[in-house]
Design a protein around this motif. Structure first.
Motif, mmCIF file in Angstrom:
data_model
loop_
_atom_site.group_PDB
_atom_site.id
_atom_site.type_symbol
_atom_site.label_atom_id
_atom_site.label_comp_id
_atom_site.label_asym_id
_atom_site.label_seq_id
_atom_site.Cartn_x
_atom_site.Cartn_y
_atom_site.Cartn_z
ATOM 1 N N VAL A 101 0.842 -1.202 0.000
ATOM 2 C CA VAL A 101 0.000 0.000 0.000
ATOM 3 C C VAL A 101 0.874 1.248 0.000
ATOM 4 C CG1 VAL A 101 -1.684 1.338 1.326
ATOM 5 C CG2 VAL A 101 -1.956 -1.135 1.102
ATOM 6 N N PHE A 102 1.974 1.220 0.782
ATOM 7 C CA PHE A 102 2.892 2.354 0.814
ATOM 8 C C PHE A 102 3.522 2.598 -0.554
ATOM 9 C CE2 PHE A 102 7.315 3.854 1.364
ATOM 10 C CZ PHE A 102 7.065 5.101 1.912
ATOM 11 N N ILE A 103 3.847 1.531 -1.265
ATOM 12 C CA ILE A 103 4.403 1.677 -2.613
ATOM 13 C C ILE A 103 3.406 2.394 -3.524
ATOM 14 C CG2 ILE A 103 5.051 0.392 -4.701
ATOM 15 C CD1 ILE A 103 6.403 -1.660 -2.919
ATOM 16 N N PHE A 104 2.142 1.987 -3.457
ATOM 17 C CA PHE A 104 1.130 2.651 -4.272
ATOM 18 C C PHE A 104 0.939 4.100 -3.837
ATOM 19 C CE2 PHE A 104 -0.293 -1.739 -5.293
ATOM 20 C CZ PHE A 104 -0.285 -1.615 -6.677
ATOM 21 N N TYR A 105 1.057 4.349 -2.524
ATOM 22 C CA TYR A 105 0.948 5.719 -2.015
ATOM 23 C C TYR A 105 2.027 6.604 -2.618
ATOM 24 C CZ TYR A 105 1.506 9.620 1.247
ATOM 25 O OH TYR A 105 1.662 10.869 1.788
ATOM 26 N N GLU A 106 3.246 6.095 -2.677
ATOM 27 C CA GLU A 106 4.363 6.880 -3.173
ATOM 28 C C GLU A 106 4.353 7.043 -4.689
ATOM 29 O OE1 GLU A 106 6.930 8.645 -1.806
ATOM 30 O OE2 GLU A 106 5.704 8.443 -0.007
ATOM 31 N N THR A 107 3.749 6.114 -5.398
ATOM 32 C CA THR A 107 3.859 6.127 -6.859
ATOM 33 C C THR A 107 2.583 6.562 -7.585
ATOM 34 O OG1 THR A 107 3.311 3.756 -6.907
ATOM 35 C CG2 THR A 107 5.644 4.369 -6.880
ATOM 36 N N LEU A 108 1.417 6.352 -6.964
ATOM 37 C CA LEU A 108 0.165 6.640 -7.671
ATOM 38 C C LEU A 108 -0.835 7.480 -6.881
ATOM 39 C CD1 LEU A 108 -0.567 3.168 -9.350
ATOM 40 C CD2 LEU A 108 0.237 5.245 -10.486
ATOM 41 N N MET A 109 -0.958 7.207 -5.592
ATOM 42 C CA MET A 109 -2.005 7.855 -4.805
ATOM 43 C C MET A 109 -1.667 9.319 -4.530
ATOM 44 S SD MET A 109 -2.558 4.671 -2.155
ATOM 45 C CE MET A 109 -3.655 5.549 -1.050
ATOM 46 N N PHE A 110 -2.689 10.179 -4.532
ATOM 47 C CA PHE A 110 -2.576 11.594 -4.181
ATOM 48 C C PHE A 110 -1.635 12.356 -5.099
ATOM 49 C CE2 PHE A 110 -3.438 9.304 -0.183
ATOM 50 C CZ PHE A 110 -4.692 9.819 0.079
ATOM 51 N N ARG A 111 -1.541 11.914 -6.336
ATOM 52 C CA ARG A 111 -0.746 12.665 -7.314
ATOM 53 C C ARG A 111 -1.674 13.481 -8.201
ATOM 54 N NH1 ARG A 111 4.680 9.959 -9.702
ATOM 55 N NH2 ARG A 111 5.680 9.454 -7.725
ATOM 56 N N GLU A 112 -1.120 14.579 -8.728
ATOM 57 C CA GLU A 112 -1.911 15.410 -9.637
ATOM 58 C C GLU A 112 -1.847 14.820 -11.041
ATOM 59 O OE1 GLU A 112 -3.466 17.442 -7.986
ATOM 60 O OE2 GLU A 112 -2.221 17.584 -6.208
ATOM 61 N N SER A 113 -2.992 14.723 -11.672
ATOM 62 C CA SER A 113 -3.025 14.179 -13.027
ATOM 63 C C SER A 113 -2.598 15.241 -14.035
ATOM 64 C CB SER A 113 -4.438 13.677 -13.363
ATOM 65 O OG SER A 113 -5.366 14.733 -13.257
ATOM 66 N N GLY A 114 -2.083 14.776 -15.154
ATOM 67 C CA GLY A 114 -1.630 15.681 -16.195
ATOM 68 C C GLY A 114 -1.558 14.950 -17.527
ATOM 69 N N ASP A 115 -0.727 15.443 -18.412
ATOM 70 C CA ASP A 115 -0.582 14.798 -19.713
ATOM 71 C C ASP A 115 0.323 13.573 -19.598
ATOM 72 O OD1 ASP A 115 -2.119 16.783 -20.907
ATOM 73 O OD2 ASP A 115 -0.365 18.072 -21.219
ATOM 74 N N PRO A 116 0.020 12.495 -20.346
ATOM 75 C CA PRO A 116 0.885 11.302 -20.338
ATOM 76 C C PRO A 116 2.302 11.663 -20.792
ATOM 77 C CG PRO A 116 -1.214 10.815 -21.374
ATOM 78 C CD PRO A 116 -1.170 12.306 -21.189
ATOM 79 N N ARG A 117 3.300 11.225 -20.016
ATOM 80 C CA ARG A 117 4.696 11.522 -20.351
ATOM 81 C C ARG A 117 5.534 10.266 -20.175
ATOM 82 N NH1 ARG A 117 6.496 15.410 -16.151
ATOM 83 N NH2 ARG A 117 5.000 14.241 -14.898
ATOM 84 N N THR A 118 6.554 10.132 -21.010
ATOM 85 C CA THR A 118 7.426 8.969 -20.928
ATOM 86 C C THR A 118 8.894 9.397 -21.020
ATOM 87 O OG1 THR A 118 7.366 8.610 -23.328
ATOM 88 C CG2 THR A 118 5.719 7.439 -21.992
ATOM 89 N N ALA A 119 9.765 8.559 -20.453
ATOM 90 C CA ALA A 119 11.217 8.700 -20.593
ATOM 91 C C ALA A 119 11.744 7.281 -20.753
ATOM 92 C CB ALA A 119 11.814 9.398 -19.379
ATOM 93 N N LEU A 120 11.879 6.839 -21.979
ATOM 94 C CA LEU A 120 12.135 5.432 -22.263
ATOM 95 C C LEU A 120 13.608 5.090 -22.433
ATOM 96 C CD1 LEU A 120 9.196 4.768 -24.779
ATOM 97 C CD2 LEU A 120 9.236 4.483 -22.289
ATOM 98 N N ILE A 121 14.490 6.090 -22.451
ATOM 99 C CA ILE A 121 15.915 5.813 -22.620
ATOM 100 C C ILE A 121 16.483 5.313 -21.285
ATOM 101 C CG2 ILE A 121 18.178 6.779 -23.165
ATOM 102 C CD1 ILE A 121 16.756 8.858 -24.879
#
Length: 217
Positions: A101-121
């Motif tokens: 649950v803490f992992i999801f908290y740090e990576t997904l929960m309570f974040r502001e949504s925006g435009d999809p962005r990637t850094a694939l290198i």
């Protein structure tokens, strides 16, 4: 203009040398406004981005501890790994579930949504790693985040086939970040998180091996 972050004005301050010092958030009426994690802005201290409260004080929060004290974060990770291997099965399962649950908290929960962005290198941080503290802290935190998870998985299934789970989880998180715009989907995050899971798995295995040797002696 209004946006999904919930505020309309970003007031940015710089110090006498022209370095970014602080960001604060306000609504259309000029009133201080908090984002979803409760911060009213960010203060930049020695390259670290620390959340501040309504009064401009640095908050006591998990994010600030993680961003501000990466070495302590590593120590806490080691303690969690030991707990994952020593606790009885039921408390160990509860601790592992709470950590997921803490992992999801740090990576997904309570974040502001925006435009999809990637850094694939992959390993895009190598040039800045030795020069910038924030880059080093981010790399350490990405690896550390999954170390206790790897230790917890070992405690329930000490077979290497379980190592696909950290990879699958971080791949799911990065895909979700891209699909929802809740973060930057990075190949480096997949590599770092998976490496953390492997390190935690090996640490737990070595700890158990040493424990059995002491019992025999």
């Amino acid at each position: 203009a209004p946006n999904k972050a919930g505020y309309t004005i970003l007031r940015r301050s710089y110090d006498a040398e022209g370095k970014l010092y602080e960001d604060r958030y306000y609504d259309g009426e000029g009133r201080p406004t908090a984002t979803s994690k409760g911060q009213y802005g960010v203060r930049y201290v020695n390259g670290m981005a620390l959340q501040i409260n309504r009064f401009g004080w640095i908050k006591l929060s998990a994010d600030n501890l993680i961003n501000g004290f990466p070495h302590m974060v590593v120590m806490v990770g080691v303690l969690l790994c030991i707990s994952m291997t020593l606790l009885p099965p039921k408390p160990r399962a509860l601790l592992l579930a709470a950590y997921v649950v803490f992992i999801f908290y740090e990576t997904l929960m309570f974040r502001e949504s925006g435009d999809p962005r990637t850094a694939l290198i992959p390993f895009s941080y190598l040039k800045q790693f030795a020069l910038e503290y924030t880059v080093r802290a981010e790399v350490i935190n990405n690896i550390w985040l999954f170390i206790p998870l790897g230790a917890g998985l070992y405690s329930f299934c000490p077979k290497r086939k379980v190592l696909w789970l950290p990879f699958a989880l971080t791949l799911f998180i990065e895909t979700a970040q891209f699909a929802t715009g809740l973060g930057l989907a990075q190949t480096d995050d997949v590599i770092g998180n998976t490496l953390g899971g492997i390190i935690g798995f090996l640490m737990a295995g070595q700890f158990k091996k040493n424990e059995r040797s002491m019992e025999v002696d």
